[in-house]
Design an enzyme around this catalytic site. Sequence first.
Site, PDB file in Angstrom:
ATOM      1  N   LYS A   1     -13.112  -0.710  16.067  1.00 52.30           N
ATOM      2  CA  LYS A   1     -12.157  -1.316  15.552  1.00 52.30           C
ATOM      3  C   LYS A   1     -11.508  -0.821  17.178  1.00 52.30           C
ATOM      4  CE  LYS A   1     -10.959  -0.425  11.638  1.00 52.30           C
ATOM      5  NZ  LYS A   1     -10.701  -0.356  10.389  1.00 52.30           N
TER       6      LYS A   1
ATOM      7  N   ASP B   1      -3.226  -6.436   5.100  1.00 52.89           N
ATOM      8  CA  ASP B   1      -4.288  -7.672   5.976  1.00 52.89           C
ATOM      9  C   ASP B   1      -4.457  -9.233   5.174  1.00 52.89           C
ATOM     10  OD1 ASP B   1      -5.380  -5.702   7.162  1.00 52.89           O
ATOM     11  OD2 ASP B   1      -6.511  -4.728   5.924  1.00 52.89           O
TER      12      ASP B   1
ATOM     13  N   ASN C   1       1.070  -0.799   0.151  1.00 53.78           N
ATOM     14  CA  ASN C   1      -0.097   0.404  -0.165  1.00 53.78           C
ATOM     15  C   ASN C   1       0.689   1.477   0.126  1.00 53.78           C
ATOM     16  OD1 ASN C   1       0.419   1.334   3.044  1.00 53.78           O
ATOM     17  ND2 ASN C   1      -0.178  -1.237   3.203  1.00 53.78           N
TER      18      ASN C   1
ATOM     19  N   LYS D   1     -10.607  -4.827  19.570  1.00 53.26           N
ATOM     20  CA  LYS D   1      -8.793  -4.325  19.745  1.00 53.26           C
ATOM     21  C   LYS D   1      -8.221  -4.672  20.916  1.00 53.26           C
ATOM     22  CE  LYS D   1      -8.124  -4.263  14.281  1.00 53.26           C
ATOM     23  NZ  LYS D   1      -6.814  -4.114  13.142  1.00 53.26           N
TER      24      LYS D   1
ATOM     25  N   LYS E   1       9.667 -16.167 -10.917  1.00 51.46           N
ATOM     26  CA  LYS E   1       9.131 -15.039 -11.200  1.00 51.46           C
ATOM     27  C   LYS E   1       7.872 -15.444 -12.110  1.00 51.46           C
ATOM     28  CE  LYS E   1       9.416 -11.510 -14.277  1.00 51.46           C
ATOM     29  NZ  LYS E   1       9.930 -10.806 -15.328  1.00 51.46           N
TER      30      LYS E   1
HETATM   31  N1  CTP Z   1      -3.251  -3.727  11.584  1.00 51.18           N
HETATM   32  C1  CTP Z   1      -2.358  -4.672  12.594  1.00 51.18           C
HETATM   33  N2  CTP Z   1      -2.101  -5.663  11.767  1.00 51.18           N
HETATM   34  C2  CTP Z   1      -2.531  -6.551  10.921  1.00 51.18           C
HETATM   35  C3  CTP Z   1      -3.765  -4.902  10.195  1.00 51.18           C
HETATM   36  C4  CTP Z   1      -3.823  -4.034  10.990  1.00 51.18           C
HETATM   37  O1  CTP Z   1      -1.690  -4.238  13.972  1.00 51.18           O
HETATM   38  N3  CTP Z   1      -2.501  -7.353   9.971  1.00 51.18           N
HETATM   39  C5  CTP Z   1      -3.781  -2.712  12.757  1.00 51.18           C
HETATM   40  C6  CTP Z   1      -3.054  -1.188  12.619  1.00 51.18           C
HETATM   41  O2  CTP Z   1      -1.508  -1.058  12.760  1.00 51.18           O
HETATM   42  C7  CTP Z   1      -3.799   0.245  12.437  1.00 51.18           C
HETATM   43  C8  CTP Z   1      -5.251  -1.242  13.542  1.00 51.18           C
HETATM   44  O3  CTP Z   1      -4.753  -2.426  13.411  1.00 51.18           O
HETATM   45  O4  CTP Z   1      -3.598   0.262  14.452  1.00 51.18           O
HETATM   46  C9  CTP Z   1      -5.986  -0.530  12.188  1.00 51.18           C
HETATM   47  O5  CTP Z   1      -5.866  -1.265  11.138  1.00 51.18           O
HETATM   48  P1  CTP Z   1      -7.133  -0.740   9.427  1.00 51.18           P
HETATM   49  O6  CTP Z   1      -6.232  -0.576   8.897  1.00 51.18           O
HETATM   50  O7  CTP Z   1      -7.034   0.742  10.101  1.00 51.18           O
HETATM   51  O8  CTP Z   1      -7.723  -1.551   9.799  1.00 51.18           O
HETATM   52  P2  CTP Z   1      -8.267  -3.346   9.874  1.00 51.18           P
HETATM   53  O9  CTP Z   1      -7.833  -3.816  11.485  1.00 51.18           O
HETATM   54  O10 CTP Z   1      -7.254  -4.099   9.462  1.00 51.18           O
HETATM   55  O11 CTP Z   1      -9.309  -3.571   9.323  1.00 51.18           O
HETATM   56  P3  CTP Z   1     -10.133  -3.310   7.708  1.00 51.18           P
HETATM   57  O12 CTP Z   1      -8.938  -3.337   6.396  1.00 51.18           O
HETATM   58  O13 CTP Z   1     -11.581  -4.265   7.491  1.00 51.18           O
HETATM   59  O14 CTP Z   1     -10.180  -1.608   8.140  1.00 51.18           O
END
Ligand code: CTP
Length: 413
Positions: A339, A281, A212, A343, A291
């Site tokens: 969240k 994610d 990303n 969490k 490759k």
């Molecule tokens: N985070 C994490 N590990 C992951 C994904 C996210 O520790 N695999 C943490 C990020 O660093 C952030 C928080 O969780 O502090 C929320 O991340 P975000 O991307 O906003 O949300 P997600 O929980 O991944 O959910 P979604 O993508 O469905 O919004």
Amino acid sequence: MRSIKKQKEVLLGVTGGIAAYKAAEIVRLLRKNDCSVTVVMTESAKQFITPLTFESLTGRHVYSGLFDPQSPSAMEHIELSKKSDLLLIAPATANIIGKAAHGVADDLLSCLLMTVIKPIIIAPAMNANMYLSSVVQENISCLRKRGVKIIGPEKGELACGDEGPGRLAEVESIVDAVKTELKTREKLNGKEVLVTAGPTREPMDPVRFISNPSSGKMGFALATEALKRGAEVTLISGPTKQEPLPGIKFIPVVTAREMKEEVFKCLPKIDIVIMAAAVGDYQPVRYSKQKIKKDKELLVLEFKKTIDILAEIGKKKGNKILIGFAAETEQLAGNAKGKLKKKNLDIIVANEIGISESGFQSDFNKTVILTKGGKQEELPLMSKTNLAGKILDMLNPYLISSLTTTKKFSRLK
Ligand code: CTP
């Protein structure tokens, strides 16, 4: 005015303006408030007040040129910045403000402005037309965005006979600003802070990965601000172009799995976790050692979920304070609240992504901060440096005492 508890080292830059004589009173008041003061003068400041005045008031050598044969060390700009807790420039002319904004380093004071990582306070004093000129205003706003505190100037009759903004702020207000800043800078003394930053990369073959656009700017700004507030800082980051400040323990990683492993290795000693990383994610189910060739018209890849690092930490939270981020394109506060609960976080910073001036890559962020105790603060678009300060300010109610090094925390409601 309440005095500062410990003897602090203030570096006072004096530049060439009629208000330079007021710097003598600033020295006196700072010393009365348990600060040791070292004065650095520009050449033009010496036209208004002599080094002898400051030598007598501080009991210390007064520094000026970069190549001063009288100076005790040849590397003044490094030595002085290492020893100081804060740099105050009062009075600050349009010239030093311009140099600070644009990185001109042609004398000791302007070099110090670049080497000092401690808080910087600037108290401008100049003719009202100069102060109101667009170039000075732009330079001041640029310094503010970088986290420099600007105090004053005040309106009134100026030395040149003009009326308007340009008078040096009251000496007491300047010293109060120094005291407030020094207190803030002790808030995280003795605390171990872990910050994660940047994107992760999930490879599918030796030359391709899914990732990303996170620049890491928010996480690096938080690590810098935590360091400035006295914390021991560990920064775990995915690939970015950012450079960590010396003094930060930096651990570079690439994948979500590597980030998780490094986070859990240092977790036992950590008091405060700030997960600013944009962790991937999903990762490809299969990694191709060779490759992937473009021999198919349609390429279908399968992805599986990565581990949610923050949610895992939340399960074994103990006394740790957890701060998470929520990157959202819609329903900022609503999604972030979910969240925060899911969490087991203390604070969540919801940032709006998908708008041009905020979020990924940008130097700015528009956020809503929510706490476990039900507080909700909507913040305007601001620089990531200033936002880092705001986020760390949110920790204040959790800290039993800002001046002790105990590792205990009070709980929020
Ligand atoms: N985070 C994490 N590990 C992951 C994904 C996210 O520790 N695999 C943490 C990020 O660093 C952030 C928080 O969780 O502090 C929320 O991340 P975000 O991307 O906003 O949300 P997600 O929980 O991944 O959910 P979604 O993508 O469905 O919004």
